[in-house]
Design a protein around this motif. Structure first.
Motif, PDB file in Angstrom:
ATOM      1  N   SER A  23       0.693  -1.207  -0.062  1.00 16.73           N
ATOM      2  CA  SER A  23      -0.053   0.021  -0.114  1.00 16.73           C
ATOM      3  C   SER A  23       0.847   1.040  -0.104  1.00 16.73           C
ATOM      4  O   SER A  23       0.523   2.204  -0.840  1.00 16.73           O
ATOM      5  N   LEU A  24       1.882   1.267   0.738  1.00 15.99           N
ATOM      6  CA  LEU A  24       2.803   2.418   0.941  1.00 15.99           C
ATOM      7  C   LEU A  24       3.452   2.716  -0.379  1.00 15.99           C
ATOM      8  O   LEU A  24       3.538   3.733  -0.825  1.00 15.99           O
ATOM      9  N   LYS A  25       4.059   1.767  -1.172  1.00 19.35           N
ATOM     10  CA  LYS A  25       4.651   1.772  -2.363  1.00 19.35           C
ATOM     11  C   LYS A  25       3.506   2.203  -3.675  1.00 19.35           C
ATOM     12  O   LYS A  25       3.911   3.246  -4.183  1.00 19.35           O
ATOM     13  N   ASN A  26       2.448   1.608  -3.566  1.00 20.02           N
ATOM     14  CA  ASN A  26       1.559   1.990  -4.420  1.00 20.02           C
ATOM     15  C   ASN A  26       0.896   3.529  -4.491  1.00 20.02           C
ATOM     16  O   ASN A  26       0.614   3.864  -5.399  1.00 20.02           O
ATOM     17  N   GLU A  27       0.602   3.937  -3.093  1.00 20.34           N
ATOM     18  CA  GLU A  27      -0.024   5.063  -2.689  1.00 20.34           C
ATOM     19  C   GLU A  27       0.886   6.423  -2.641  1.00 20.34           C
ATOM     20  O   GLU A  27       0.282   7.321  -2.942  1.00 20.34           O
ATOM     21  N   LEU A  28       2.289   5.965  -2.387  1.00 19.64           N
ATOM     22  CA  LEU A  28       3.129   7.190  -2.280  1.00 19.64           C
ATOM     23  C   LEU A  28       4.278   7.078  -3.126  1.00 19.64           C
ATOM     24  O   LEU A  28       4.700   7.965  -3.710  1.00 19.64           O
ATOM     25  N   ARG A  37      16.666  11.951   1.447  1.00 23.40           N
ATOM     26  CA  ARG A  37      16.139  10.896   2.056  1.00 23.40           C
ATOM     27  C   ARG A  37      15.342  11.603   3.213  1.00 23.40           C
ATOM     28  O   ARG A  37      14.335  10.898   3.402  1.00 23.40           O
ATOM     29  N   GLU A  38      15.495  12.684   3.624  1.00 19.94           N
ATOM     30  CA  GLU A  38      14.844  13.376   4.676  1.00 19.94           C
ATOM     31  C   GLU A  38      13.486  13.743   4.133  1.00 19.94           C
ATOM     32  O   GLU A  38      12.637  13.503   4.823  1.00 19.94           O
ATOM     33  N   GLN A  39      13.437  14.114   2.813  1.00 15.80           N
ATOM     34  CA  GLN A  39      12.278  14.369   2.153  1.00 15.80           C
ATOM     35  C   GLN A  39      11.195  13.026   2.315  1.00 15.80           C
ATOM     36  O   GLN A  39       9.920  13.175   2.602  1.00 15.80           O
ATOM     37  N   ALA A  40      12.014  12.001   1.794  1.00 21.35           N
ATOM     38  CA  ALA A  40      11.338  10.788   1.788  1.00 21.35           C
ATOM     39  C   ALA A  40      10.747  10.304   3.092  1.00 21.35           C
ATOM     40  O   ALA A  40       9.508   9.951   3.239  1.00 21.35           O
ATOM     41  N   ARG A  41      11.824  10.392   3.994  1.00 26.19           N
ATOM     42  CA  ARG A  41      11.430  10.137   5.509  1.00 26.19           C
ATOM     43  C   ARG A  41      10.110  10.891   5.923  1.00 26.19           C
ATOM     44  O   ARG A  41       9.242  10.203   6.677  1.00 26.19           O
ATOM     45  N   LEU A  42      10.243  12.076   5.810  1.00 28.03           N
ATOM     46  CA  LEU A  42       9.145  12.891   6.154  1.00 28.03           C
ATOM     47  C   LEU A  42       7.759  12.599   5.463  1.00 28.03           C
ATOM     48  O   LEU A  42       6.554  12.490   6.332  1.00 28.03           O
ATOM     49  N   ALA A  43       7.703  12.391   4.109  1.00 24.96           N
ATOM     50  CA  ALA A  43       6.447  11.992   3.585  1.00 24.96           C
ATOM     51  C   ALA A  43       6.035  10.526   3.730  1.00 24.96           C
ATOM     52  O   ALA A  43       4.807  10.503   3.936  1.00 24.96           O
ATOM     53  N   ILE A  44       6.855   9.748   4.077  1.00 24.31           N
ATOM     54  CA  ILE A  44       6.493   8.398   4.490  1.00 24.31           C
ATOM     55  C   ILE A  44       5.811   8.556   6.107  1.00 24.31           C
ATOM     56  O   ILE A  44       4.610   7.866   6.478  1.00 24.31           O
ATOM     57  N   GLY A  45       6.424   9.400   6.952  1.00 23.43           N
ATOM     58  CA  GLY A  45       6.006   9.441   8.282  1.00 23.43           C
ATOM     59  C   GLY A  45       4.363  10.198   8.358  1.00 23.43           C
ATOM     60  O   GLY A  45       3.612   9.769   8.867  1.00 23.43           O
ATOM     61  N   GLU A  46       4.305  11.151   7.576  1.00 25.98           N
ATOM     62  CA  GLU A  46       3.049  11.706   7.275  1.00 25.98           C
ATOM     63  C   GLU A  46       2.024  10.808   6.710  1.00 25.98           C
ATOM     64  O   GLU A  46       0.894  10.759   7.154  1.00 25.98           O
TER      65      GLU A  46
END
Length: 80
Positions: A23-28, A37-46
């Protein structure tokens, strides 16, 4: 300490986390490019805290979000 492993041929022990990663991969992830990496980390956390846990309904939870399902569970089990 050794990692927990299922018996050979038992595909069900990691089914829920594999579903989450899908779900994470398909939706985000597949729909965005991250500069750092920081942008990715923040987006995944959100995604996890704001969307997946609070808004995204799930069939296995009676079409409620995980947060709503948890709230209903505790209301049902504390009202005696």
């Amino acid at each position: 300490m050794r990692a927990s492993m299922s018996r050979r041929g038992n595909c069900y022990d990691n089914a829920s986390i594999e579903s989450f990663w899908g779900s994470l991969k398909n939706e985000l992830i597949y729909h965005r490019r991250f500069a750092t990496r920081e942008q990715a980390r923040l987006a995944i956390g959100e995604y996890i805290e704001m969307f997946y846990n609070r808004q995204r309904t799930q069939a296995r939870l009676d079409y409620l979000s995980p947060a709503a399902f948890t709230q209903r569970f505790y209301l049902d089990h504390t009202a005696a």
